[in-house]
Design an enzyme around this catalytic site. Structure first.
Site, PDB file in Angstrom:
ATOM      1  N   TYR A   1      -1.393   0.080  10.947  1.00  0.00           N
ATOM      2  CA  TYR A   1      -1.809  -0.710   9.209  1.00  0.00           C
ATOM      3  C   TYR A   1      -0.940  -0.470   8.517  1.00  0.00           C
ATOM      4  O   TYR A   1      -0.095  -1.351   7.948  1.00  0.00           O
ATOM      5  CB  TYR A   1      -3.115  -0.346   8.661  1.00  0.00           C
ATOM      6  CG  TYR A   1      -3.301  -0.315   7.339  1.00  0.00           C
ATOM      7  CD1 TYR A   1      -4.077  -1.270   7.275  1.00  0.00           C
ATOM      8  CD2 TYR A   1      -2.564   1.142   6.068  1.00  0.00           C
ATOM      9  CE1 TYR A   1      -4.066  -1.731   5.623  1.00  0.00           C
ATOM     10  CE2 TYR A   1      -2.737   0.312   4.912  1.00  0.00           C
ATOM     11  CZ  TYR A   1      -3.106  -1.013   4.771  1.00  0.00           C
ATOM     12  OH  TYR A   1      -3.677  -1.335   3.161  1.00  0.00           O
TER      13      TYR A   1
ATOM     14  N   THR B   1       0.723  -1.381   0.066  1.00  0.00           N
ATOM     15  CA  THR B   1       0.075   0.213  -0.354  1.00  0.00           C
ATOM     16  C   THR B   1       0.861   1.335  -0.021  1.00  0.00           C
ATOM     17  O   THR B   1       2.550   1.282   0.173  1.00  0.00           O
ATOM     18  CB  THR B   1      -0.850  -0.020   0.626  1.00  0.00           C
ATOM     19  OG1 THR B   1      -1.243   1.380   1.953  1.00  0.00           O
ATOM     20  CG2 THR B   1      -0.894  -0.331   2.464  1.00  0.00           C
TER      21      THR B   1
ATOM     22  N   LYS C   1       1.519  -3.671   7.644  1.00  0.00           N
ATOM     23  CA  LYS C   1       1.795  -4.011   6.138  1.00  0.00           C
ATOM     24  C   LYS C   1       3.575  -4.148   5.167  1.00  0.00           C
ATOM     25  O   LYS C   1       4.089  -5.200   4.705  1.00  0.00           O
ATOM     26  CB  LYS C   1       1.214  -3.047   4.687  1.00  0.00           C
ATOM     27  CG  LYS C   1       0.168  -2.950   5.175  1.00  0.00           C
ATOM     28  CD  LYS C   1      -1.124  -4.554   4.209  1.00  0.00           C
ATOM     29  CE  LYS C   1      -2.070  -4.262   3.934  1.00  0.00           C
ATOM     30  NZ  LYS C   1      -2.957  -5.611   2.466  1.00  0.00           N
TER      31      LYS C   1
HETATM   32  N1  LIG Z   1      -8.271  -0.062  -1.504  1.00  0.00           N
HETATM   33  C1  LIG Z   1      -7.615   0.619  -1.664  1.00  0.00           C
HETATM   34  O1  LIG Z   1      -7.281   1.783  -1.477  1.00  0.00           O
HETATM   35  C2  LIG Z   1      -5.682  -0.490  -0.888  1.00  0.00           C
HETATM   36  C3  LIG Z   1      -4.843   0.604  -1.327  1.00  0.00           C
HETATM   37  C4  LIG Z   1      -3.461  -0.221  -0.981  1.00  0.00           C
HETATM   38  C5  LIG Z   1      -3.824  -1.241  -0.465  1.00  0.00           C
HETATM   39  N2  LIG Z   1      -5.069  -2.160  -0.385  1.00  0.00           N
HETATM   40  C6  LIG Z   1      -4.743  -3.631  -0.070  1.00  0.00           C
HETATM   41  O2  LIG Z   1      -5.339  -4.512  -0.490  1.00  0.00           O
HETATM   42  C7  LIG Z   1      -6.249  -5.573  -0.069  1.00  0.00           C
HETATM   43  C8  LIG Z   1      -7.942  -5.231  -0.666  1.00  0.00           C
HETATM   44  O3  LIG Z   1      -8.150  -4.218  -0.128  1.00  0.00           O
HETATM   45  P1  LIG Z   1      -9.859  -3.998  -0.137  1.00  0.00           P
HETATM   46  O4  LIG Z   1     -10.220  -2.314  -0.261  1.00  0.00           O
HETATM   47  O5  LIG Z   1     -10.576  -4.349  -1.190  1.00  0.00           O
HETATM   48  O6  LIG Z   1     -10.549  -4.075   1.346  1.00  0.00           O
HETATM   49  P2  LIG Z   1     -11.334  -4.670   1.870  1.00  0.00           P
HETATM   50  O7  LIG Z   1     -12.935  -4.370   0.871  1.00  0.00           O
HETATM   51  O8  LIG Z   1     -11.670  -3.777   3.880  1.00  0.00           O
HETATM   52  O9  LIG Z   1     -11.953  -5.754   2.036  1.00  0.00           O
HETATM   53  C9  LIG Z   1     -10.353  -6.733   2.360  1.00  0.00           C
HETATM   54  C10 LIG Z   1     -10.827  -8.156   2.929  1.00  0.00           C
HETATM   55  O10 LIG Z   1     -10.167  -9.074   4.181  1.00  0.00           O
HETATM   56  C11 LIG Z   1     -10.894  -9.837   4.666  1.00  0.00           C
HETATM   57  N3  LIG Z   1     -10.487 -10.015   6.179  1.00  0.00           N
HETATM   58  C12 LIG Z   1     -10.111  -8.619   7.613  1.00  0.00           C
HETATM   59  N4  LIG Z   1      -9.313 -10.049   7.789  1.00  0.00           N
HETATM   60  C13 LIG Z   1      -9.316 -11.158   7.937  1.00  0.00           C
HETATM   61  C14 LIG Z   1      -9.213 -11.952   8.496  1.00  0.00           C
HETATM   62  N5  LIG Z   1      -8.561 -12.388   9.930  1.00  0.00           N
HETATM   63  N6  LIG Z   1      -9.029 -13.307   8.021  1.00  0.00           N
HETATM   64  C15 LIG Z   1      -9.409 -13.292   6.451  1.00  0.00           C
HETATM   65  N7  LIG Z   1      -9.684 -12.256   6.201  1.00  0.00           N
HETATM   66  C16 LIG Z   1     -10.010 -10.933   6.068  1.00  0.00           C
HETATM   67  C17 LIG Z   1     -12.084  -8.837   4.518  1.00  0.00           C
HETATM   68  O11 LIG Z   1     -13.303 -10.284   5.268  1.00  0.00           O
HETATM   69  P3  LIG Z   1     -14.712  -9.956   5.985  1.00  0.00           P
HETATM   70  O12 LIG Z   1     -15.417 -10.152   4.678  1.00  0.00           O
HETATM   71  O13 LIG Z   1     -15.039 -10.787   6.461  1.00  0.00           O
HETATM   72  O14 LIG Z   1     -14.544  -8.120   6.937  1.00  0.00           O
HETATM   73  C18 LIG Z   1     -12.231  -8.603   3.530  1.00  0.00           C
HETATM   74  O15 LIG Z   1     -12.768  -9.997   2.546  1.00  0.00           O
HETATM   75  C19 LIG Z   1      -6.516  -5.067   1.286  1.00  0.00           C
HETATM   76  O16 LIG Z   1      -4.782  -5.699   1.912  1.00  0.00           O
HETATM   77  C20 LIG Z   1      -5.661  -3.215   1.622  1.00  0.00           C
HETATM   78  O17 LIG Z   1      -5.412  -3.425   3.019  1.00  0.00           O
HETATM   79  C21 LIG Z   1      -5.820  -1.695  -0.063  1.00  0.00           C
END
Ligand SMILES: NC(=O)c1ccc[n+]([C@@H]2O[C@H](COP(=O)([O-])OP(=O)(O)OC[C@H]3O[C@@H](n4cnc5c(N)ncnc54)[C@H](OP(=O)(O)O)[C@@H]3O)[C@@H](O)[C@H]2O)c1
Length: 344
Positions: free
Chosen positions: A150, A126, A154
């Site tokens: 966070y 990230t 990461k």
């Molecule tokens: N979106 C962004 O701007 C951005 C930027 C950089 C990096 N990221 C990273 O990219 C990834 C995807 O982002 P996103 O926006 O799609 O995030 P998100 O919508 O918050 O989705 C996170 C996912 O992780 C699952 N999860 C959380 N804790 C867990 C655990 N202990 N064991 C197994 N699964 C777990 C959640 O499941 P539940 O549905 O059960 O909660 C959900 O499916 C994440 O790692 C995030 O940190 C995102």
């Protein structure tokens, strides 16, 4: 043989878009979900792909469970998108965040190495790794300085992924992704908070939208573009790390202005900092105000990415521009508010 992908975090924003992309490319898609009484499947339903996913329960906190999942699915590609992904929550749950977002990645890498070390592995790094930025814009060579539990979790995940590539020759890649949004973004994130709550305020279903730091600037792209970059990373002959970003930056204030304009209300701002208030020029109604409760304990002020390496080596580009992204999100939320179909 049909390609088989395992996506952790498939119930999240990126998981849903990535699953749609991989299905369209002919993959068999497996998705992990956490045990809960009501699985969070609204995004997959909204994209019309829920029935096409093979679900398997998995938690990043349990190694034996992860190893069994890899043994059962036998994927060619693993995309680790699961995380406690909300920066604000990481200040309240620093140990849990470190365990899931940091050590959880070592658990998966160990399971992959043990079961089949030829699997291609993607780690969701990230732009929060850059935090207190050392250079503008940020690229793969910019030093990291995370500003939240966070970001620190990461950071560990990023380096352990690099380490498995260097130590064991595994095909592991980190996508250092700048913020990417969509109508499927969680409502706790500022962009989607703005579009859902502003839509409610304008429809007379909520009194006002309250936000934190209006001047925080981010490089916001569309999640649908970014999952294509993840896939491209795993198709190469070797793993590597790539920044995915738009190269443009906008403030929270600009996001609110654009969203409100799309709903037919130009905003007139009054006051500065914690006293700022935004009113509709058309009706005089107060639509937005700042609430310092939403400030982060340590802010990341200016994130702007340089995606040149991804453009050159992956042929990747963020094609959705800021204005189209805001319009896409605002249109979806005005419709959901009108229909009463906003997810809980
Ligand atoms: N979106 C962004 O701007 C951005 C930027 C950089 C990096 N990221 C990273 O990219 C990834 C995807 O982002 P996103 O926006 O799609 O995030 P998100 O919508 O918050 O989705 C996170 C996912 O992780 C699952 N999860 C959380 N804790 C867990 C655990 N202990 N064991 C197994 N699964 C777990 C959640 O499941 P539940 O549905 O059960 O909660 C959900 O499916 C994440 O790692 C995030 O940190 C995102």
């Amino acid at each position: 043989m049909q390609n088989r992908a395992l996506i952790t975090g498939i119930t999240g924003q990126d998981g849903a878009y990535l699953a749609r992309l991989l299905l369209s490319l002919g993959y068999q898609v497996w998705g992990t979900h956490r045990r809960s009484s009501s699985p969070n499947t609204w995004r997959l339903r909204e994209l019309g792909i829920l029935e096409k996913i093979r679900f398997i329960p998995m938690d990043l906190l349990e190694y034996s469970n992860i190893q069994r999942v890899i043994e059962t699915v036998r994927p060619n590609e693993v995309y680790n998108l699961a995380a406690q992904s909300f920066v604000q929550t990481s200040f309240e749950m620093p140990l849990y965040t470190g365990d899931v977002d940091g050590l959880g990645v070592t658990r998966i890498l160990e399971a992959v190495r043990t079961v089949d070390s030829t699997i291609h592995f993607y780690q969701a790094s990230t732009s929060e790794l850059f935090g207190k930025v050392h250079a503008i814009p940020q690229n793969e060579a910019t030093p990291f300085h995370p500003r939240s539990p966070y970001g620190v979790g990461k950071l560990y995940a990023h380096w352990i992924t690099v380490n498995y590539r260097e130590s064991y020759g595994m095909h592991t890649s980190c996508g250092i992704l700048f913020n990417h949004e969509s109508p499927l973004r969680g409502q706790e994130f500022v962009t989607r908070k703005v579009t859902t709550q502003l839509a409610k305020v304008i429809a007379g279903k909520q009194r006002i939208l309250e936000v934190g730091n209006l001047e925080a600037r981010r490089d916001w792209g569309f999640a649908g573009d970014y999952v294509d970059g993840m896939w491209r990373m795993l198709q190469r002959s070797h793993g590597d790390d790539f920044v995915l970003a738009t190269g443009e930056t906008h403030s929270v204030r600009e996001f609110i202005d654009e969203a409100s304009r799309h709903a037919g209300h130009e905003i007139e701002w009054d006051g500065v900092g914690a006293l700022a208030v935004g009113r509709s020029r058309k009706t005089g109604q107060e639509l937005v105000r700042v609430n310092p409760e939403f400030y982060r304990p340590a802010e990341v002020d200016l994130l702007i990415g340089d995606p040149a390496k991804a453009t050159q080596e992956l042929g990747w580009k963020a094609s959705t521009r800021f204005k189209s992204l805001v319009e896409m999100m605002m249109t979806a939320d005005m419709r959901r508010v009108a229909e009463g179909t906003l997810e809980a």
